[in-house]
Design a protein around this motif. Sequence first.
Motif, short mmCIF file in Angstrom:
data_model
loop_
_atom_site.label_atom_id
_atom_site.label_comp_id
_atom_site.label_asym_id
_atom_site.label_seq_id
_atom_site.Cartn_x
_atom_site.Cartn_y
_atom_site.Cartn_z
N THR A 78 0.82 -1.22 0.00
CA THR A 78 0.00 0.00 0.00
C THR A 78 0.85 1.26 0.00
O THR A 78 0.38 2.33 -0.41
CB THR A 78 -0.91 0.04 1.24
N ARG A 79 2.09 1.17 0.48
CA ARG A 79 2.99 2.33 0.59
C ARG A 79 2.33 3.46 1.40
O ARG A 79 2.54 4.64 1.14
CB ARG A 79 3.39 2.86 -0.80
N ASN A 80 1.49 3.07 2.36
CA ASN A 80 0.80 4.05 3.19
C ASN A 80 0.94 3.59 4.64
O ASN A 80 0.49 2.50 5.00
CB ASN A 80 -0.68 4.13 2.78
N ASP A 81 1.55 4.41 5.47
CA ASP A 81 1.85 4.01 6.84
C ASP A 81 0.59 3.64 7.63
O ASP A 81 0.57 2.63 8.35
CB ASP A 81 2.59 5.12 7.58
N LYS A 134 6.86 8.30 -0.76
CA LYS A 134 5.97 9.45 -0.99
C LYS A 134 6.73 10.61 -1.61
O LYS A 134 6.23 11.30 -2.51
CB LYS A 134 5.33 9.89 0.32
N LEU A 190 -2.46 2.70 6.44
CA LEU A 190 -3.05 1.46 5.90
C LEU A 190 -2.21 0.25 6.27
O LEU A 190 -2.74 -0.82 6.58
CB LEU A 190 -3.19 1.56 4.38
N ASP A 191 -0.89 0.44 6.22
CA ASP A 191 0.03 -0.64 6.60
C ASP A 191 -0.26 -1.08 8.04
O ASP A 191 -0.44 -2.27 8.33
CB ASP A 191 1.47 -0.15 6.46
N ASP A 195 11.92 6.94 1.06
CA ASP A 195 10.56 7.44 1.29
C ASP A 195 9.84 7.44 -0.04
O ASP A 195 10.15 8.25 -0.92
CB ASP A 195 10.62 8.86 1.88
#
Length: 517
Positions: free
Chosen positions: A246-249, A476, A251-252, A474
Motif C-alpha cells: 500500500t505504501r501508506n503508513d 511518498k 493502511l500498513d 521514502d
Amino acid sequence: MKKTAKILISAILCLAVAFCSLMPAFANEPKTAFIVVSGMNTFPLYKDSEKVFPTSTKTIMKLASKIVLPLVEFFKDGDYDKLGDALFPAASEAFDDIACNPDGSSKYIVATDVFPLSAGNYPDTFMNEVKDEGGVVKAGIEAFGADNTYFFNYDWRLDPLKHADELNKFIKNVKAETKCDRVALAAFSMGGTVTCSYLYKYGSADVDSVSLCSTAFQGTSCMGSMFSGDMSIDAYGLIRRMAQLTRNDFLDELIMFLNNSLDAYKVNASIDGYINNIITNLNDRLYKELIIPVFGYMPGLWDLVDAENYEKAKEFMLADADPALIKSIDEYHYNVQAKAYDILKAAEKDTTVYITAQYNLQGLPVSESSTTSNNDFLIDVNYASGGAICSKLDETLPEGYTQANVDGHNHLSADRQLDASTCMFPEQTWFIRDMAHVDYNVGESTDFLIWLAKSEKQLTIHDNESYPQFMKYDSKTNTLSPVTDKLLKPTVVSQIFAFLTKLVKFSADILFSIILK
C-alpha cells in the motif's frame, strides 16, 4: 636556411593550431558508455507475436473457466484426485508456451524485445520512463546522453552463461558504435547472474564499473525452497506483503492490526492448514505434472536457487533431466555463484565494483525461511548484499550484538537489523531500507546509481555524506535519508495499533481458555 626554418616553424604552428582546435572534440568524446542489464521479465515473452508471459487475461480467464467448477466441487466432496485431474492439465496447458525441454532449450520459438541500438533510438520505450530499469535508463540518458546509454535484455528462462556470450557481443558493438574505451554496467535482479557470468567468461577489460543492484547473484530462498519441494503458504506473510504494497503508513498499520487479530484468533493458522493440506495431498502431482515439466527445465530459474538448497533441489527436481542441463547449471553454480567473490575481486584490478541491496520488506511467503527472511519483496538481503548478517523480518539483532568483523569502521545499521561487516565487500556495499525490489524511481535513488557508475575511482561508503552505507527510502517523496535509531522508536499510530493488538490477543486468550475448559 632562414627561409627553410621559417617554413618549418610555420608548419609546426599550423599543426599546433589544428591540434588545439580538435582538442575540444576529443575532450567531449565520451570515455564510458552506460549499459543497464535487465532483470527477469522486464519485457514480455512472445510466441508467434502473441504475449505468453506474463500470462494474458485471455489465458487466465480460460484457465479459470476450467478450474472454478472443480474447486467448488472439491469444497463439497474433498476429492483431491478429482481436483488434481482438473487443475494440473489446465494449468500445464496455460503455461506450456514458456516451457523448456529437459536439456534446457526452449520448447517453442519464444522471443522478447531486444534493443541493440542506443536508447535514443527507442524514444517511445525509454524517454518517458520514471521507475524500475526503464527509469534507470532514463537517468542514464540524462547523465551519459541518449546515444551513449544502452539496455541489454534477454530471455530470462535460458542459460545465463549463454546470455553472457550475447552480452559480450553487445559490449563490443557498443564500444564500436560509441567509440568509448569501456562501459559501465548496472545490473538489476537476475541481471546480476548474467553480469557475473560475463565477468567469469570474459573478464573485466572492457568494463569501467560494475554495479549489482538488488541482484540474485547469490540466489534466493524462495526459489531454493520451491525447487527443493519445501513449499508452504503463509497467510500472515501474504497479508503483511499486501500491507507493505500500500505504501501508506496508516493502511500498513491497519492491515497489520487486522492480520494480528486474525493470527490471535487462529484464523491465519486455519487458512494455512487448509491450503497447505491441499498442497501436501497434491504435492507429488503438483511437481510432476506442473512445476517440473513447465518450470523445472529452465536454466534461468536455476540461477536463482541459493547454494544451501542447490544439491537438494537437483535431486528433487531433475531425476529425468538431460545431462546437458545439469552440466550448464552446475557450471553456473560452482564456477559463478560459488566463486562470485573471486570473480568480482579479480575485476577490481581495473574495474570499480559496487553492490546495493534493499531490506525490511516481506518476501514471497512460500516457505518458512522465505516468509521470515529480511527481504526486498523478492530477494533476501543477505544474498543480494553478498553476505550481510541480518535480523528476521520485524525483528532486530540481539540486544548487545557486536559487529562480527572488526575493521575499524562501523557496519551496523542504526535500526539494528543489519551487520554489513560480513559482506564480500563491506566498504562498497550500500543498503536501502523500505525500497522494493528494483524500485529505482528517477530521482535521488537513480542519482545515487549514476554517481557510482560515473566515478573514475573506486568509491566507498565513506565518500559521500548523502549516500551513507544505510539509507531509508521514502516512496511518498522519492527521497533517500540516513537510517537513524529513531526508526526503533514507535510512532503514535503504531503505538495505538500495538495497544489494540494487545487487547485483541488478550480477549482471544480469554476466549480460548473458556473454550478449552
